[in-house]
Design a protein around this motif. Structure first.
Motif, PDB file in Angstrom:
ATOM      1  N   GLY A   1       0.844  -1.193   0.000  1.00  4.48           N
ATOM      2  CA  GLY A   1       0.000   0.000   0.000  1.00  4.48           C
ATOM      3  C   GLY A   1       0.876   1.238   0.000  1.00  4.48           C
ATOM      4  N   SER A   2       0.318   2.355  -0.394  1.00  2.00           N
ATOM      5  CA  SER A   2       1.097   3.591  -0.459  1.00  2.00           C
ATOM      6  C   SER A   2       1.147   4.259   0.913  1.00  2.00           C
ATOM      7  CB  SER A   2       0.475   4.558  -1.459  1.00  2.00           C
ATOM      8  OG  SER A   2      -0.737   5.093  -0.942  1.00  2.00           O
TER       9      SER A   2
ATOM     10  N   ARG B   1      -2.051  -7.052  -3.840  1.00  2.00           N
ATOM     11  CA  ARG B   1      -1.039  -8.111  -3.703  1.00  2.00           C
ATOM     12  C   ARG B   1      -0.401  -8.331  -5.054  1.00  2.00           C
ATOM     13  NH1 ARG B   1      -1.367 -13.939  -3.968  1.00  2.00           N
ATOM     14  NH2 ARG B   1       0.135 -14.974  -2.575  1.00  2.00           N
ATOM     15  N   MET B   2       0.915  -8.125  -5.130  1.00  2.00           N
ATOM     16  CA  MET B   2       1.628  -8.122  -6.401  1.00  2.00           C
ATOM     17  C   MET B   2       2.846  -9.035  -6.348  1.00  2.00           C
ATOM     18  SD  MET B   2      -0.072  -5.878  -8.196  1.00  2.00           S
ATOM     19  CE  MET B   2       1.068  -5.623  -9.547  1.00  2.00           C
ATOM     20  N   ALA B   3       3.277  -9.467  -7.529  1.00  2.00           N
ATOM     21  CA  ALA B   3       4.544 -10.187  -7.642  1.00  2.00           C
ATOM     22  C   ALA B   3       5.677  -9.263  -7.210  1.00  2.00           C
ATOM     23  CB  ALA B   3       4.756 -10.660  -9.074  1.00  2.00           C
ATOM     24  N   SER B   4       6.614  -9.796  -6.470  1.00  2.00           N
ATOM     25  CA  SER B   4       7.694  -8.988  -5.901  1.00  2.00           C
ATOM     26  C   SER B   4       8.435  -8.182  -6.962  1.00  2.00           C
ATOM     27  CB  SER B   4       8.668  -9.906  -5.152  1.00  2.00           C
ATOM     28  OG  SER B   4       9.789  -9.187  -4.710  1.00  2.00           O
TER      29      SER B   4
ATOM     30  N   ALA C   1      11.115  -1.853  -7.088  1.00  2.00           N
ATOM     31  CA  ALA C   1      11.589  -0.475  -7.275  1.00  2.00           C
ATOM     32  C   ALA C   1      10.693   0.518  -6.534  1.00  2.00           C
ATOM     33  CB  ALA C   1      11.650  -0.126  -8.759  1.00  2.00           C
ATOM     34  N   ASP C   2       9.379   0.258  -6.502  1.00  2.00           N
ATOM     35  CA  ASP C   2       8.459   1.153  -5.801  1.00  2.00           C
ATOM     36  C   ASP C   2       8.710   1.133  -4.298  1.00  2.00           C
ATOM     37  OD1 ASP C   2       7.042   1.865  -8.175  1.00  2.00           O
ATOM     38  OD2 ASP C   2       5.974  -0.038  -8.074  1.00  2.00           O
TER      39      ASP C   2
ATOM     40  N   PRO D   1       5.593  -2.656   1.952  1.00  2.00           N
ATOM     41  CA  PRO D   1       5.146  -4.049   2.105  1.00  2.00           C
ATOM     42  C   PRO D   1       4.467  -4.249   3.450  1.00  2.00           C
ATOM     43  CG  PRO D   1       7.514  -3.887   2.442  1.00  2.00           C
ATOM     44  CD  PRO D   1       7.052  -2.519   2.005  1.00  2.00           C
ATOM     45  N   LEU D   2       3.429  -5.084   3.479  1.00  2.00           N
ATOM     46  CA  LEU D   2       2.612  -5.253   4.676  1.00  2.00           C
ATOM     47  C   LEU D   2       2.465  -6.724   5.048  1.00  2.00           C
ATOM     48  CD1 LEU D   2      -0.221  -2.833   3.513  1.00  2.00           C
ATOM     49  CD2 LEU D   2       1.588  -2.283   5.181  1.00  2.00           C
TER      50      LEU D   2
END
Length: 290
Positions: free
Chosen positions: A160-161, A231-234, A239-240, A248-249
């Motif tokens: 999350g941002s 939920r995203m692939a690492s 880079a983000d 990351p949570l």
């Protein structure tokens, strides 16, 4: 045989005729002659589409191998002629943006006579129906007639941002995560939820937020802009995270699942056109994920 393969791969007599500079009637006559010679029906014809029979499918597999052998023999006999031609490559926007895009210039430097028709979609496609040479697929492969080169495996991260977390709080437990806007994919996946460890058991958190998208890149940008958690692939968010755009949570709830990534293709590995073979070799060396 070459005409038959063109008919199958281009989906009809007219399209094959255009590719071969022949009339549709001439293509049709050649296919009829081939069927008469083999004494089997290779194609079921209708007003809308052609469909391979079981015999036609088997003959197509053998025909592509034979033609690939001829292509390879001609290439080997032509004093080191470089691989050339067009390759149709299907991949997700995430893989295309974060993995493929940074290395393609290197590929074209090595193979200047090859061009790539790049199609971005997260959906699983029919390679034969879409006339695709290579497709990048994430997740465990189902049993099929496809061949594959593994490009690695990547962890999955809930992110999350900072702006979203500042407004809504940072979830530290699965119970707290249930109260957040969880963004997910709009199409069916092998695992439609987010697997998380809860006291040693795996629970599945359903992403039922106010946005569902058919693209991983869309979900990434929505998360960066504070719409919700996803939920995203690492490899898509590394880079983000380093730049502070995403956080990351719940990493202590990670199940250790790794999502495999493969380059899949039709045909025997030893019977591929040189242009396809060198792309697969390049991807296996330079487009790996972790």
């Amino acid at each position: 045989m070459a005409v038959f393969v063109q008919v199958v791969e281009r989906g009809g007599f007219s399209a094959a005729g255009r590719a071969l500079r022949m009339t549709p009637s001439a293509v049709s006559k050649l296919i009829s002659r081939l069927e008469a010679r083999l004494d089997v029906r290779l194609l079921n014809r209708s007003t809308r589409k052609l469909q391979l029979t079981a015999e036609g499918s088997a003959f197509y597999d053998r025909a592509t191998s034979v033609l690939a052998d001829l292509d390879e023999a001609e290439r080997a006999a032509s004093a080191g002629e470089r691989p050339a031609g067009r390759v149709r490559l299907n991949t997700s926007a995430s893989f295309g943006t974060h993995v493929l895009g940074p290395v393609l210039a290197q590929f074209f430097e090595a193979y200047p006579d090859i061009s790539i028709d790049l199609v971005h979609t997260d959906a699983v496609i029919d390679l034969l129906g879409e006339r695709t040479d290579v497709a990048i697929r994430s997740g465990a492969l189902k049993s099929s007639g496809l061949f594959a080169r593994k490009l690695g495996a990547t962890p999955m991260l809930i992110v999350g941002s900072p702006a979203y977390l500042a407004r809504h709080g940072t979830p530290t437990t699965i119970a707290e995560l249930e109260q957040h806007n969880r963004l997910g994919f709009s199409y069916s996946r092998q695992v439609d939820g987010w697997p998380l460890l809860d006291s040693g058991d795996t629970v599945l958190m359903i992403p039922n937020g106010n946005v569902q998208a058919n693209s991983g890149e869309a979900l990434r940008l929505l998360a960066i802009n504070g719409v919700g958690l996803t939920r995203m692939a690492s490899y898509t968010v590394t880079a983000d995270i380093a730049a502070g755009r995403l956080v990351p949570l719940l990493q202590h709830c990670d199940t250790g699942y790794l999502e495999e990534v493969h380059a899949v293709y039709l045909g025997q590995g030893g019977h591929l056109p040189a242009r396809v073979r060198v792309l697969l070799d390049f991807l296996a060396e330079h487009a790996r994920v972790s």
